[in-house]
Design an enzyme around this catalytic site. Sequence first.
Site, PDB file in Angstrom:
ATOM      1  N   ASP A  81       0.752  -1.318  -0.131  1.00 37.18           N
ATOM      2  CA  ASP A  81      -0.025  -0.110  -0.077  1.00 37.18           C
ATOM      3  C   ASP A  81       0.881   1.131  -0.042  1.00 37.18           C
ATOM      4  O   ASP A  81       0.426   2.384   0.194  1.00 37.18           O
ATOM      5  CB  ASP A  81      -0.770   0.110   1.314  1.00 37.18           C
ATOM      6  CG  ASP A  81      -2.085  -0.959   0.976  1.00 37.18           C
ATOM      7  OD1 ASP A  81      -2.363  -1.424   0.115  1.00 37.18           O
ATOM      8  OD2 ASP A  81      -2.949  -1.173   1.829  1.00 37.18           O
ATOM      9  N   HIS A 130      29.746   2.640  -4.618  1.00 35.50           N
ATOM     10  CA  HIS A 130      28.335   2.750  -4.554  1.00 35.50           C
ATOM     11  C   HIS A 130      27.952   2.764  -2.952  1.00 35.50           C
ATOM     12  O   HIS A 130      26.977   2.073  -2.813  1.00 35.50           O
ATOM     13  CB  HIS A 130      27.613   1.977  -5.410  1.00 35.50           C
ATOM     14  CG  HIS A 130      27.743   2.352  -6.877  1.00 35.50           C
ATOM     15  ND1 HIS A 130      27.222   1.505  -8.002  1.00 35.50           N
ATOM     16  CD2 HIS A 130      28.067   3.384  -7.523  1.00 35.50           C
ATOM     17  CE1 HIS A 130      27.476   2.200  -9.150  1.00 35.50           C
ATOM     18  NE2 HIS A 130      27.935   3.335  -8.711  1.00 35.50           N
ATOM     19  N   ASP A 169      29.100  12.237  -2.156  1.00 38.15           N
ATOM     20  CA  ASP A 169      28.794  12.240  -3.652  1.00 38.15           C
ATOM     21  C   ASP A 169      26.991  12.450  -3.634  1.00 38.15           C
ATOM     22  O   ASP A 169      26.370  11.301  -3.329  1.00 38.15           O
ATOM     23  CB  ASP A 169      29.070  11.243  -4.396  1.00 38.15           C
ATOM     24  CG  ASP A 169      28.381  10.944  -6.042  1.00 38.15           C
ATOM     25  OD1 ASP A 169      27.981  12.052  -6.269  1.00 38.15           O
ATOM     26  OD2 ASP A 169      29.055  10.286  -6.595  1.00 38.15           O
ATOM     27  N   ASP A 180      24.928  16.709 -10.223  1.00 41.31           N
ATOM     28  CA  ASP A 180      25.890  15.287  -9.881  1.00 41.31           C
ATOM     29  C   ASP A 180      27.267  15.800  -9.371  1.00 41.31           C
ATOM     30  O   ASP A 180      28.007  16.006  -9.950  1.00 41.31           O
ATOM     31  CB  ASP A 180      25.900  14.315 -11.167  1.00 41.31           C
ATOM     32  CG  ASP A 180      26.582  13.176 -10.567  1.00 41.31           C
ATOM     33  OD1 ASP A 180      27.014  12.800  -9.266  1.00 41.31           O
ATOM     34  OD2 ASP A 180      26.756  12.353 -11.330  1.00 41.31           O
ATOM     35  N   HIS A 230      36.650   3.444 -12.445  1.00 40.07           N
ATOM     36  CA  HIS A 230      35.409   4.009 -12.940  1.00 40.07           C
ATOM     37  C   HIS A 230      35.703   4.879 -14.059  1.00 40.07           C
ATOM     38  O   HIS A 230      36.999   5.769 -14.092  1.00 40.07           O
ATOM     39  CB  HIS A 230      34.305   4.859 -12.143  1.00 40.07           C
ATOM     40  CG  HIS A 230      34.820   5.820 -11.276  1.00 40.07           C
ATOM     41  ND1 HIS A 230      34.935   7.066 -11.798  1.00 40.07           N
ATOM     42  CD2 HIS A 230      35.170   5.833 -10.037  1.00 40.07           C
ATOM     43  CE1 HIS A 230      35.658   7.944 -10.724  1.00 40.07           C
ATOM     44  NE2 HIS A 230      35.511   7.161  -9.706  1.00 40.07           N
ATOM     45  N   HIS A 269      30.218  11.095 -17.312  1.00 37.74           N
ATOM     46  CA  HIS A 269      28.934  10.720 -18.165  1.00 37.74           C
ATOM     47  C   HIS A 269      27.974  11.983 -18.556  1.00 37.74           C
ATOM     48  O   HIS A 269      28.241  13.068 -17.811  1.00 37.74           O
ATOM     49  CB  HIS A 269      28.233   9.731 -17.420  1.00 37.74           C
ATOM     50  CG  HIS A 269      27.767  10.218 -15.886  1.00 37.74           C
ATOM     51  ND1 HIS A 269      26.629  10.978 -15.463  1.00 37.74           N
ATOM     52  CD2 HIS A 269      28.785  10.169 -14.717  1.00 37.74           C
ATOM     53  CE1 HIS A 269      27.010  11.087 -14.326  1.00 37.74           C
ATOM     54  NE2 HIS A 269      27.959  10.759 -13.712  1.00 37.74           N
ATOM     55  N   HIS A 278      22.593   9.940 -15.067  1.00 38.67           N
ATOM     56  CA  HIS A 278      23.392   9.360 -16.083  1.00 38.67           C
ATOM     57  C   HIS A 278      22.702   9.381 -17.453  1.00 38.67           C
ATOM     58  O   HIS A 278      21.981   8.633 -17.647  1.00 38.67           O
ATOM     59  CB  HIS A 278      23.793   7.766 -15.599  1.00 38.67           C
ATOM     60  CG  HIS A 278      24.642   7.651 -14.717  1.00 38.67           C
ATOM     61  ND1 HIS A 278      25.268   6.550 -14.506  1.00 38.67           N
ATOM     62  CD2 HIS A 278      25.371   8.566 -13.743  1.00 38.67           C
ATOM     63  CE1 HIS A 278      26.233   6.381 -13.433  1.00 38.67           C
ATOM     64  NE2 HIS A 278      26.246   7.823 -12.952  1.00 38.67           N
ATOM     65  N   GLU A 327      34.888  13.547 -13.177  1.00 41.48           N
ATOM     66  CA  GLU A 327      34.856  12.937 -11.674  1.00 41.48           C
ATOM     67  C   GLU A 327      36.000  11.867 -11.718  1.00 41.48           C
ATOM     68  O   GLU A 327      35.913  10.701 -11.382  1.00 41.48           O
ATOM     69  CB  GLU A 327      33.525  12.280 -11.489  1.00 41.48           C
ATOM     70  CG  GLU A 327      32.980  11.253 -12.329  1.00 41.48           C
ATOM     71  CD  GLU A 327      31.477  10.823 -11.822  1.00 41.48           C
ATOM     72  OE1 GLU A 327      31.613  10.298 -10.911  1.00 41.48           O
ATOM     73  OE2 GLU A 327      30.751  10.934 -12.588  1.00 41.48           O
ATOM     74  N   TYR A 386      41.202   5.550  -5.386  1.00 45.88           N
ATOM     75  CA  TYR A 386      40.635   4.654  -4.090  1.00 45.88           C
ATOM     76  C   TYR A 386      41.744   3.690  -3.622  1.00 45.88           C
ATOM     77  O   TYR A 386      41.981   2.781  -4.374  1.00 45.88           O
ATOM     78  CB  TYR A 386      39.624   3.857  -4.660  1.00 45.88           C
ATOM     79  CG  TYR A 386      38.474   5.013  -5.212  1.00 45.88           C
ATOM     80  CD1 TYR A 386      37.626   5.613  -4.487  1.00 45.88           C
ATOM     81  CD2 TYR A 386      38.761   5.141  -6.501  1.00 45.88           C
ATOM     82  CE1 TYR A 386      36.678   6.440  -4.987  1.00 45.88           C
ATOM     83  CE2 TYR A 386      37.606   6.079  -7.376  1.00 45.88           C
ATOM     84  CZ  TYR A 386      36.563   6.660  -6.669  1.00 45.88           C
ATOM     85  OH  TYR A 386      35.898   7.529  -7.007  1.00 45.88           O
ATOM     86  N   ARG A 416      37.220  11.189  -4.506  1.00 50.91           N
ATOM     87  CA  ARG A 416      36.774  11.740  -5.793  1.00 50.91           C
ATOM     88  C   ARG A 416      36.484  13.114  -5.776  1.00 50.91           C
ATOM     89  O   ARG A 416      35.923  13.531  -4.728  1.00 50.91           O
ATOM     90  CB  ARG A 416      35.613  10.656  -6.422  1.00 50.91           C
ATOM     91  CG  ARG A 416      34.581  11.079  -7.633  1.00 50.91           C
ATOM     92  CD  ARG A 416      33.574   9.971  -8.110  1.00 50.91           C
ATOM     93  NE  ARG A 416      32.820   9.907  -7.163  1.00 50.91           N
ATOM     94  CZ  ARG A 416      32.403   8.943  -6.213  1.00 50.91           C
ATOM     95  NH1 ARG A 416      33.384   7.873  -6.250  1.00 50.91           N
ATOM     96  NH2 ARG A 416      31.411   8.942  -5.777  1.00 50.91           N
ATOM     97  N   GLU A 449      34.250  15.839  -8.239  1.00 53.38           N
ATOM     98  CA  GLU A 449      33.108  15.778  -9.259  1.00 53.38           C
ATOM     99  C   GLU A 449      32.337  17.021  -9.571  1.00 53.38           C
ATOM    100  O   GLU A 449      31.968  17.675  -8.788  1.00 53.38           O
ATOM    101  CB  GLU A 449      32.039  14.676  -9.297  1.00 53.38           C
ATOM    102  CG  GLU A 449      30.948  14.427 -10.237  1.00 53.38           C
ATOM    103  CD  GLU A 449      30.035  13.387 -10.042  1.00 53.38           C
ATOM    104  OE1 GLU A 449      29.830  13.243  -8.960  1.00 53.38           O
ATOM    105  OE2 GLU A 449      29.504  12.946 -11.155  1.00 53.38           O
TER     106      GLU A 449
HETATM  107  N1  GLY Z   1      26.545   9.997  -8.539  1.00 51.67           N
HETATM  108  C1  GLY Z   1      26.656   9.052  -9.447  1.00 51.67           C
HETATM  109  C2  GLY Z   1      27.883   9.297 -10.104  1.00 51.67           C
HETATM  110  O1  GLY Z   1      28.646  10.135  -9.820  1.00 51.67           O
HETATM  111  O2  GLY Z   1      27.952   8.686 -11.354  1.00 51.67           O
HETATM  112 MN    MN Z   2      28.648  11.195 -11.857  1.00 51.45          MN
HETATM  113 MN    MN Z   3      28.252  11.584  -8.519  1.00 47.87          MN
END
Ligand code: GLY
Ligand code: MN
Ligand code: MN
Length: 436
Positions: free
Chosen positions: A35, A238, A255, A266, A345, A349, A356, A380, A384, A402, A404
């Site tokens: 619900d 993540h 992030d 982002d 990574h 993007h 994304h 970004e 690590y 990171r 970004e």
């Molecule tokens: N926050 C997701 C990324 O940086 O791609």
């Molecule tokens: Mn990103």
């Molecule tokens: Mn991000």
Amino acid sequence: MNETHFYARRQKLLDRMEEGVAIVTSAPTQSRSNDTEYLYRQNSDFYYLCGFNEDNSILILVKNPELTKTILFVEAYNAEHALWNGARLGVERARERFRVDDVHDISEYATMIKDVLREHINLYIDLYSDSTRLTEVKNAAQSLHSTRGVKRHIRSIHDVTHLIRSMRLIKSDEEIETIKKAIAITAEAHHTALRKCRTGMLEYQLQAAMSYVFLNSGASAEAYGAIVAGGNNANTLHYVDNRDELRDGDLVLIDAACEWELYASDITRTFPINGKFSDAQREVYEKVLDVQLRVIEAIRVGVKRDWLQMYSEELLCDALIELGILSGERSTLIEAKEHKKYAPHGIGHWMGLDVHDPCPYVDEAGESLAFEAGMVMTIEPGLYFRADDESVPERYRGIGIRIEDNILVTEEGYENLSAMIAKSVEEIEGICHNQL
Ligand code: GLY
Ligand code: MN
Ligand code: MN
């Protein structure tokens, strides 16, 4: 964005279509538990074409030599739904609001779709995610196929999202203004986190301080699940638990960002919990920052995205060599993907209606796209070093960084849309030391 913008997008999509019918549907609601539902999030492709935020709606574009037609199906106003969930716009008001040729009650869709498809050869649909709708239209097409008197039948099915997402790649001035609005709120949220951070706080408390800014500023939602990662948690890319204690001497990687009118921002910043970088943290931070600044500086019209990715990997590999983590020839290390262990990574993007943004990265020939003015992307880079990674000098273990930002490609080069957010060591320490 107003109806003039959405109308122009529908016209552009019609221009790009061959003769035929395109069907774009709203996102379904998602059950969260019995619900209760997740906060509704519209399908970005659907929103891009009509700016309508209700579920259970369908947009159809018809193109043939005699007529070009747009039809919107919406759920009728329903007193029961209005009582429990709020009023639907309804058919009449949708007619007033949208510059489409026809608005119908969604309950008529199942019967009307056959008439719409009749005598058409090309069908455009979300080929990869809309399987229920695909079955529905396939059944209608099949039924037409065996209907006497129908001369032409659906012969080609195209992915409509490819056409829409190619359009979404280049942002209009209005879209850029909307993204800037999301970034302005996100900037305030990151600065709030920098000011409020204290040793001993819990990660989610820092997240809460940012969420307050998002909600209090009227942002429609967070653009994605916030990552607030103290110390070694930053090395889980993540990480969204956000439940650990923020410890003295550690960094925190945040992030987190909001959406404005469904357009994303982002942003990642990494800073010392106690307000002062240690020597080891500063060494790594300055390497990542230097890579980020150099990659951003290389952005201009005509540069290929694949080249930028490779350039960023070379710079990150150099940084790893300079930090004493990798040794040997850069080209050999890159060939063996040695740097990927610490920089796993991509450099960034597309960003827009989706954080994304699923716009194409290659052209029709499969070649990497070259940047054009109006494209928006994240840059970004990150390094690590897991706490248990013995391949890394001890002083760097447990550090994950990171940085970004959100970058617009312009005719002159680029504009860093998030340049107002503290980033240099001096700016960050200055704000942390100015704690409220
Ligand atoms: N926050 C997701 C990324 O940086 O791609
Ligand atoms: Mn990103
Ligand atoms: Mn991000």
